[in-house]
Design a protein around this motif. Structure first.
Motif, PDB file in Angstrom:
ATOM      1  N   ARG A 139      39.613 -39.781 -10.049  1.00 12.96           N
ATOM      2  CA  ARG A 139      38.273 -39.981  -9.487  1.00 12.96           C
ATOM      3  C   ARG A 139      38.355 -40.381  -8.020  1.00 12.96           C
ATOM      4  O   ARG A 139      37.547 -39.935  -7.195  1.00 12.96           O
ATOM      5  CB  ARG A 139      37.531 -41.056 -10.277  1.00 12.96           C
ATOM      6  CG  ARG A 139      37.213 -40.659 -11.725  1.00 12.96           C
ATOM      7  CD  ARG A 139      36.518 -41.806 -12.427  1.00 12.96           C
ATOM      8  NE  ARG A 139      36.242 -41.498 -13.822  1.00 12.96           N
ATOM      9  CZ  ARG A 139      35.711 -42.363 -14.690  1.00 12.96           C
ATOM     10  NH1 ARG A 139      35.439 -43.598 -14.284  1.00 12.96           N
ATOM     11  NH2 ARG A 139      35.473 -42.010 -15.935  1.00 12.96           N
ATOM     12  N   ILE A 184      40.724 -39.662  -5.899  1.00 11.44           N
ATOM     13  CA  ILE A 184      41.136 -38.503  -5.101  1.00 11.44           C
ATOM     14  C   ILE A 184      39.958 -37.561  -4.884  1.00 11.44           C
ATOM     15  O   ILE A 184      39.729 -37.062  -3.770  1.00 11.44           O
ATOM     16  CB  ILE A 184      42.313 -37.779  -5.783  1.00 11.44           C
ATOM     17  CG1 ILE A 184      43.558 -38.680  -5.771  1.00 11.44           C
ATOM     18  CG2 ILE A 184      42.598 -36.456  -5.084  1.00 11.44           C
ATOM     19  CD1 ILE A 184      44.732 -38.094  -6.523  1.00 11.44           C
ATOM     20  N   ILE A 185      39.185 -37.324  -5.956  1.00  8.86           N
ATOM     21  CA  ILE A 185      38.022 -36.431  -5.832  1.00  8.86           C
ATOM     22  C   ILE A 185      36.998 -37.018  -4.863  1.00  8.86           C
ATOM     23  O   ILE A 185      36.449 -36.322  -3.996  1.00  8.86           O
ATOM     24  CB  ILE A 185      37.393 -36.185  -7.215  1.00  8.86           C
ATOM     25  CG1 ILE A 185      38.367 -35.385  -8.096  1.00  8.86           C
ATOM     26  CG2 ILE A 185      36.069 -35.445  -7.077  1.00  8.86           C
ATOM     27  CD1 ILE A 185      37.887 -35.201  -9.523  1.00  8.86           C
ATOM     28  N   LEU A 190      37.448 -39.239  -2.398  1.00  9.71           N
ATOM     29  CA  LEU A 190      37.944 -39.209  -1.026  1.00  9.71           C
ATOM     30  C   LEU A 190      37.943 -37.795  -0.456  1.00  9.71           C
ATOM     31  O   LEU A 190      37.673 -37.590   0.739  1.00  9.71           O
ATOM     32  CB  LEU A 190      39.349 -39.812  -0.960  1.00  9.71           C
ATOM     33  CG  LEU A 190      39.443 -41.314  -1.232  1.00  9.71           C
ATOM     34  CD1 LEU A 190      40.898 -41.762  -1.237  1.00  9.71           C
ATOM     35  CD2 LEU A 190      38.651 -42.101  -0.194  1.00  9.71           C
ATOM     36  N   SER A 191      38.226 -36.817  -1.293  1.00 12.08           N
ATOM     37  CA  SER A 191      38.209 -35.425  -0.831  1.00 12.08           C
ATOM     38  C   SER A 191      36.796 -34.996  -0.448  1.00 12.08           C
ATOM     39  O   SER A 191      36.585 -34.355   0.599  1.00 12.08           O
ATOM     40  CB  SER A 191      38.759 -34.506  -1.921  1.00 12.08           C
ATOM     41  OG  SER A 191      40.092 -34.858  -2.259  1.00 12.08           O
ATOM     42  N   ILE A 192      35.828 -35.346  -1.283  1.00 15.20           N
ATOM     43  CA  ILE A 192      34.433 -35.012  -0.968  1.00 15.20           C
ATOM     44  C   ILE A 192      33.996 -35.706   0.318  1.00 15.20           C
ATOM     45  O   ILE A 192      33.334 -35.107   1.172  1.00 15.20           O
ATOM     46  CB  ILE A 192      33.515 -35.398  -2.145  1.00 15.20           C
ATOM     47  CG1 ILE A 192      33.848 -34.538  -3.368  1.00 15.20           C
ATOM     48  CG2 ILE A 192      32.052 -35.245  -1.756  1.00 15.20           C
ATOM     49  CD1 ILE A 192      33.077 -34.929  -4.613  1.00 15.20           C
ATOM     50  N   ALA A 242      35.914 -36.659   2.810  1.00 13.40           N
ATOM     51  CA  ALA A 242      36.579 -36.021   3.951  1.00 13.40           C
ATOM     52  C   ALA A 242      35.895 -34.708   4.324  1.00 13.40           C
ATOM     53  O   ALA A 242      35.706 -34.405   5.514  1.00 13.40           O
ATOM     54  CB  ALA A 242      38.056 -35.774   3.620  1.00 13.40           C
ATOM     55  N   VAL A 243      35.502 -33.912   3.325  1.00 14.56           N
ATOM     56  CA  VAL A 243      34.810 -32.650   3.601  1.00 14.56           C
ATOM     57  C   VAL A 243      33.461 -32.909   4.272  1.00 14.56           C
ATOM     58  O   VAL A 243      33.079 -32.218   5.233  1.00 14.56           O
ATOM     59  CB  VAL A 243      34.630 -31.848   2.299  1.00 14.56           C
ATOM     60  CG1 VAL A 243      33.732 -30.642   2.525  1.00 14.56           C
ATOM     61  CG2 VAL A 243      35.984 -31.392   1.764  1.00 14.56           C
TER      62      VAL A 243
END
Length: 370
Positions: free
Chosen positions: A4, A6-7, A9-11, A13-14
């Motif tokens: 969760r 990682i998901i 933080l990825s969102i 960052a995008v």
């Protein structure tokens, strides 16, 4: 839990990347969203008085647009005239300020280090002041060209009001939709955090906006009555920059004292120089003891250092768009960090629950090795 994180933080960052790449296009939309957010409590109050949401939205935006046009008609010509006069007078002011500094500091340095030190001081001061004047002119030029590039007439007169109208009209429905996306077992926590963020943002933005308006008016009128050249312009700049704690007062103070020295030092008019300083001392006293405590209060939850960093960092990265986003983002991060610390202090990790060996002294000890 790691997945969760990682998901998420990825969102994030995008989103930050897209915001940075589309910063010039998104400005009118973010401005419209911010305007709707600030005006939503007024729309709710008009609804309680019997108006429909559509009528309340139209009435509020019409009043806002009319008020903004009136302010621009009054303020913009005055500010433009003072800026033009300041730009034309800047080389002369720089030369006079250089002469004053060298005249006052020169005799002392000549007794200490001789004529070479005085010549070096004169050269250094001239270079420093000249570079400062060049930087100021470049800064004004960048503001003008940047505002033309980022805030077009269509954005101000068409896109932003249209976005504000639709968002303000559908605000309650949007909030209800977002609330429905949160899992039911997490809704109390999400609503609590959202309420704290809303309180921090609204408390600061609305209160500090009134502080800027009051102080800007006070400084402009006070410096105008003192007779300071460009006093109205310096007062408006000080009031606008008061949105960043301490920056507005310090900037206005340095500008006004520099202009006052150039204007009245040669004639020995200490009274007007003292009055110029007194305007900012009184303004700072009123801000710290009367205006800010009443309008902003202590419940905002944004430390001045954290707020200054957020405004300067986001402004550097995203321009005017970053200034609009700095306070909400800083408030959100502050609320989340405080919530995380609160959960940590309630957790077993902090309390030390578990199989801990206690020695005779009552302190935790490590088990003996074989």
């Amino acid at each position: 839990m790691r997945g969760r994180a990682i998901i998420g933080l990825s969102i994030l960052a995008v989103l930050v990347f897209l915001l940075y790449e589309l910063r010039e296009v998104m400005l009118p939309f973010v401005a419209g969203l911010a305007l709707a957010y600030l005006l939503d409590p007024l729309a709710d109050r008009l609804e309680r008085l019997g108006l429909g949401r559509l009528a309340a939205t139209l009435l509020i935006l019409a009043g806002f647009v009319v008020g903004l046009v009136v302010v621009l008609i009054i303020v913009v010509p005055l500010a433009a005239g003072q800026i033009a006069s300041l730009v034309n007078s800047l080389p002369t002011m720089v030369g006079k300020l250089q002469s004053i500094l060298v005249e006052r500091a020169g005799p002392l340095l000549q007794r200490i280090g001789g004529a070479e030190v005085v010549n070096e001081l004169q050269s250094s001061v001239g270079t420093l002041v000249g570079q400062g004047g060049t930087w100021f002119l470049a800064f004004l030029k960048s503001l003008w060209t940047g505002s033309q590039a980022l805030v077009s007439i269509a954005s101000l007169l068409v896109v932003t009001p249209v976005v504000a109208f639709y968002v303000l009209h559908d605000w309650d429905r949007m909030i209800a939709t977002l609330d429905g996306w949160v899992p039911p077992r997490h809704r109390p926590t999400a609503r609590r955090l959202a309420g704290e963020i809303d309180g921090a943002v609204t408390g600061f933005v609305r209160g500090q906006s009134l502080v800027c308006l009051i102080l800007g008016s006070f400084y402009a009128v006070g410096l105008f009555l003192v007779g300071l050249n460009f006093g109205v312009l310096i007062g408006m700049i000080s009031g606008f920059l008061t949105f960043i704690p301490y920056v507005g007062t310090l900037t206005g103070f340095m500008l006004s004292v520099g202009v006052a020295l150039v204007q009245w030092w040669p004639t020995g008019d200490w009274l007007h120089i003292g009055l110029t300083v007194g305007v900012f001392l009184v303004g700072q006293f009123l801000e710290g003891n009367v205006i800010s405590p009443k309008l902003v209060g202590d419940s905002v939850g944004l430390h001045p250092v954290w707020l200054m960093f957020a405004l300067l960092a986001f402004g550097s990265l995203f321009g005017f768009l970053g200034l609009l986003l700095a306070v909400p983002v800083a408030a959100s991060i502050g609320v989340v960090v405080r919530f995380g610390i609160e959960r940590y202090l309630e957790s077993k990790i902090y309390r030390g629950d578990g199989p801990v060996l206690i020695g005779d002294s009552g302190n935790p000890t490590l088990p003996a090795r074989d």
